[in-house]
Design a protein around this motif. Structure first.
Motif, mmCIF file in Angstrom:
data_model
loop_
_atom_site.group_PDB
_atom_site.id
_atom_site.type_symbol
_atom_site.label_atom_id
_atom_site.label_comp_id
_atom_site.label_asym_id
_atom_site.label_seq_id
_atom_site.Cartn_x
_atom_site.Cartn_y
_atom_site.Cartn_z
ATOM 1 N N ASN A 171 0.638 -1.393 -0.249
ATOM 2 C CA ASN A 171 -0.018 -0.065 -0.022
ATOM 3 C C ASN A 171 0.748 1.303 -0.209
ATOM 4 N N ARG A 172 2.445 0.969 0.213
ATOM 5 C CA ARG A 172 2.923 2.396 0.101
ATOM 6 C C ARG A 172 3.069 2.631 -1.048
ATOM 7 N N VAL A 173 3.326 4.102 -1.516
ATOM 8 C CA VAL A 173 3.211 4.637 -2.759
ATOM 9 C C VAL A 173 4.464 5.306 -2.951
ATOM 10 N N ASP A 174 4.862 4.804 -4.386
ATOM 11 C CA ASP A 174 5.486 4.742 -5.454
ATOM 12 C C ASP A 174 5.958 6.193 -5.480
ATOM 13 N N PRO A 175 7.130 7.249 -4.811
ATOM 14 C CA PRO A 175 7.576 8.652 -4.836
ATOM 15 C C PRO A 175 7.511 9.167 -6.915
ATOM 16 N N GLU A 176 7.770 8.150 -7.430
ATOM 17 C CA GLU A 176 7.780 8.183 -8.891
ATOM 18 C C GLU A 176 6.590 8.154 -9.465
ATOM 19 N N THR A 177 5.534 7.173 -8.933
ATOM 20 C CA THR A 177 4.215 7.639 -9.899
ATOM 21 C C THR A 177 3.660 8.294 -9.057
ATOM 22 N N GLY A 178 3.264 7.442 -8.235
ATOM 23 C CA GLY A 178 2.494 8.585 -7.247
ATOM 24 C C GLY A 178 1.485 7.121 -7.432
ATOM 25 N N LYS A 179 1.222 6.067 -7.451
ATOM 26 C CA LYS A 179 0.842 4.685 -7.038
ATOM 27 C C LYS A 179 1.173 3.963 -5.877
ATOM 28 N N SER A 180 0.217 3.109 -5.575
ATOM 29 C CA SER A 180 0.449 2.301 -5.346
ATOM 30 C C SER A 180 1.791 0.733 -5.254
ATOM 31 N N ARG A 181 2.513 0.525 -4.764
ATOM 32 C CA ARG A 181 2.914 -0.033 -5.177
ATOM 33 C C ARG A 181 2.603 -1.238 -5.620
ATOM 34 N N GLY A 182 1.567 -2.267 -5.160
ATOM 35 C CA GLY A 182 0.970 -3.106 -5.592
ATOM 36 C C GLY A 182 1.273 -3.690 -5.126
ATOM 37 N N PHE A 183 0.821 -5.464 -5.921
ATOM 38 C CA PHE A 183 1.594 -6.459 -5.873
ATOM 39 C C PHE A 183 3.097 -6.392 -5.678
ATOM 40 N N GLN A 184 3.616 -5.660 -6.589
ATOM 41 C CA GLN A 184 5.025 -5.278 -7.069
ATOM 42 C C GLN A 184 5.537 -6.032 -6.152
ATOM 43 N N ALA A 185 5.250 -5.014 -4.775
ATOM 44 C CA ALA A 185 6.256 -5.848 -3.610
ATOM 45 C C ALA A 185 6.320 -6.883 -2.449
ATOM 46 N N LEU A 186 5.509 -7.603 -3.309
ATOM 47 C CA LEU A 186 5.437 -9.476 -2.478
ATOM 48 C C LEU A 186 6.766 -10.170 -3.868
ATOM 49 N N VAL A 187 7.264 -8.944 -4.663
ATOM 50 C CA VAL A 187 8.398 -9.383 -5.064
ATOM 51 C C VAL A 187 9.525 -10.087 -4.633
ATOM 52 N N PRO A 188 10.282 -11.084 -4.324
ATOM 53 C CA PRO A 188 11.406 -11.160 -3.647
ATOM 54 C C PRO A 188 12.435 -10.367 -4.423
#
Length: 89
Positions: free
Chosen positions: A63-80
């Motif tokens: 749920n953290r916001v990516d400062p570059e895109t302004g969107k949530s990290r989403g499922f990408q944050a679950l990738v090792p």
């Protein structure tokens, strides 16, 4: 029970992951999905091997916001080993 309204997250291209990364990713994703459904700690642990507090932390990470895109990290944050912050020297 955890009720969360969120924008749909972008799907991950699982073909780009190694077998080990894929196993970890799917386990983490299942834990987050169960957590968001409001499942009990025991149900999450039995289904994924992860404690409910770990699922909650994974959800926060997604749920953290990516400062570059302004969107949530989403499922990408679950990738090792996925980068959450860019390294700036």
């Amino acid at each position: 029970m955890t009720q969360v309204h969120r924008e749909p997250w972008e799907e991950i291209d699982e073909t780009q992951l190694t077998l080990a990364e894929l196993c970890v990713y799917r386990t983490r994703r299942k834990a987050v999905e169960l957590y968001l459904k409001g499942e009990t700690a025991k149900e999450i642990l039995c289904a994924t091997g992860l404690k409910k507090i770990a699922a909650a932390r994974l959800w926060e990470r997604c749920n953290r916001v990516d400062p570059e895109t302004g969107k949530s990290r989403g499922f990408q944050a679950l990738v090792p080993r996925s980068k959450i912050k860019r390294f700036i020297r």
